[in-house]
Write a protein that holds these residues in place. Structure first.
Motif, short mmCIF file in Angstrom:
data_model
loop_
_atom_site.label_atom_id
_atom_site.label_comp_id
_atom_site.label_asym_id
_atom_site.label_seq_id
_atom_site.Cartn_x
_atom_site.Cartn_y
_atom_site.Cartn_z
N UNK A 42 0.85 -1.18 0.00
CA UNK A 42 0.00 0.00 0.00
C UNK A 42 0.89 1.24 0.00
N UNK A 43 0.62 2.16 -0.93
CA UNK A 43 1.38 3.40 -1.05
C UNK A 43 0.42 4.57 -1.00
N UNK A 44 0.80 5.64 -0.29
CA UNK A 44 0.01 6.87 -0.26
C UNK A 44 0.88 7.97 -0.86
N UNK A 45 0.33 8.64 -1.89
CA UNK A 45 1.05 9.71 -2.58
C UNK A 45 0.35 11.03 -2.32
N UNK A 46 1.14 12.10 -2.23
CA UNK A 46 0.59 13.44 -2.07
C UNK A 46 0.08 13.98 -3.39
N UNK A 47 -0.50 15.16 -3.32
CA UNK A 47 -1.06 15.82 -4.50
C UNK A 47 -0.02 16.04 -5.59
N UNK A 48 1.24 16.24 -5.19
CA UNK A 48 2.31 16.49 -6.15
C UNK A 48 2.98 15.20 -6.65
N UNK A 49 2.46 14.03 -6.22
CA UNK A 49 3.00 12.76 -6.68
C UNK A 49 4.10 12.18 -5.82
N UNK A 50 4.45 12.86 -4.72
CA UNK A 50 5.52 12.34 -3.87
C UNK A 50 4.98 11.27 -2.93
N UNK A 51 5.79 10.25 -2.68
CA UNK A 51 5.42 9.17 -1.78
C UNK A 51 5.41 9.69 -0.35
N UNK A 52 4.26 9.55 0.33
CA UNK A 52 4.10 10.07 1.68
C UNK A 52 4.18 8.97 2.74
N UNK A 53 3.71 7.76 2.40
CA UNK A 53 3.71 6.65 3.34
C UNK A 53 3.54 5.35 2.57
N UNK A 54 4.03 4.26 3.17
CA UNK A 54 3.85 2.95 2.54
C UNK A 54 3.80 1.88 3.62
N UNK A 55 3.21 0.76 3.25
CA UNK A 55 3.12 -0.37 4.16
C UNK A 55 2.93 -1.63 3.33
N UNK A 56 3.25 -2.76 3.91
CA UNK A 56 3.01 -4.02 3.22
C UNK A 56 2.63 -5.08 4.25
N UNK A 57 1.91 -6.09 3.77
CA UNK A 57 1.47 -7.16 4.66
C UNK A 57 1.31 -8.44 3.84
N UNK A 58 1.61 -9.56 4.47
CA UNK A 58 1.38 -10.86 3.85
C UNK A 58 -0.04 -11.29 4.21
N UNK A 59 -0.81 -11.65 3.19
CA UNK A 59 -2.21 -12.01 3.40
C UNK A 59 -2.47 -13.40 2.85
N UNK A 60 -3.20 -14.18 3.61
CA UNK A 60 -3.65 -15.50 3.16
C UNK A 60 -5.16 -15.51 3.21
N UNK A 61 -5.79 -15.26 2.09
CA UNK A 61 -7.25 -15.22 2.02
C UNK A 61 -7.78 -13.82 2.20
N UNK A 62 -7.90 -13.37 3.46
CA UNK A 62 -8.40 -12.03 3.77
C UNK A 62 -7.46 -11.38 4.77
N UNK A 63 -7.34 -10.06 4.68
CA UNK A 63 -6.50 -9.36 5.64
C UNK A 63 -6.59 -7.86 5.51
N UNK A 64 -5.97 -7.19 6.48
CA UNK A 64 -5.98 -5.73 6.53
C UNK A 64 -4.56 -5.18 6.49
N UNK A 65 -4.44 -4.00 5.96
CA UNK A 65 -3.19 -3.25 6.00
C UNK A 65 -3.58 -1.84 6.42
N UNK A 66 -2.99 -1.32 7.52
CA UNK A 66 -3.36 0.00 8.01
C UNK A 66 -2.17 0.94 8.00
N UNK A 67 -2.49 2.22 7.82
CA UNK A 67 -1.48 3.28 7.85
C UNK A 67 -1.99 4.42 8.72
N UNK A 68 -1.12 4.93 9.59
CA UNK A 68 -1.46 6.07 10.42
C UNK A 68 -1.14 7.35 9.64
N UNK A 69 -2.17 8.14 9.36
CA UNK A 69 -1.98 9.37 8.58
C UNK A 69 -2.16 10.61 9.45
N UNK A 70 -2.01 10.49 10.76
CA UNK A 70 -2.26 11.62 11.66
C UNK A 70 -1.28 12.77 11.44
N UNK A 71 -0.11 12.52 10.89
CA UNK A 71 0.86 13.59 10.66
C UNK A 71 0.65 14.28 9.31
#
Length: 123
Positions: free
Chosen positions: A71-100
């Motif tokens: 999972x990647x989050x990009x800003x309005x100007x196209x710059x990478x702001x945050x990223x995360x990854x997770x291994x999933x088997x079937x169903x799963x969640x990936x969360x990112x804290x965007x409070x900053x």
């Protein structure tokens, strides 16, 4: 007797204000996700990807998939702001804290192998 009524009235106001604040709690903002690149292999079930934003937490929910989710989050100007990854088997969640993050528009991209999903949201 007046003191008891006064205290009762203050307690009533306190509980009434708590109820109003609880009712005003922001609900999760669902982020529409779109498939960018079709998968190139054969699959019996198409993966499902949903995303939501609640109290500055971005949650990506993936179903019917086995592998690494990026999972990647990009800003309005196209710059990478945050990223995360997770291994999933079937169903799963990936969360990112965007409070900053500052208020503005953002783009979320979810990679499932050769499939890419994307969506836009505002903070």
């Amino acid at each position: 007797m007046n003191l008891k009524m006064y205290i009762s009235f203050l307690l009533f106001l306190l509980f009434a204000s708590i109820q109003v604040k609880a009712g005003d709690a922001p609900k999760a903002q669902d982020i529409p996700m779109y498939k960018k690149v079709p998968h190139l292999g054969t699959r019996t079930a198409e993966p499902s990807v949903t995303a939501s934003l609640e109290q500055n937490q971005l949650t990506v929910n993936v179903g019917c998939y086995m592998g690494i989710v990026k999972v990647y989050v990009y800003g309005d100007n196209g710059s990478l702001m945050a990223s995360s990854s997770a291994a999933i088997e079937g169903n799963g969640l990936c969360t990112l804290d965007l409070s900053a993050f500052e208020n503005g528009s953002y783009n979320v991209t979810v990679e499932l192998g050769d499939m890419i999903y994307w969506g836009m949201f505002d903070i």
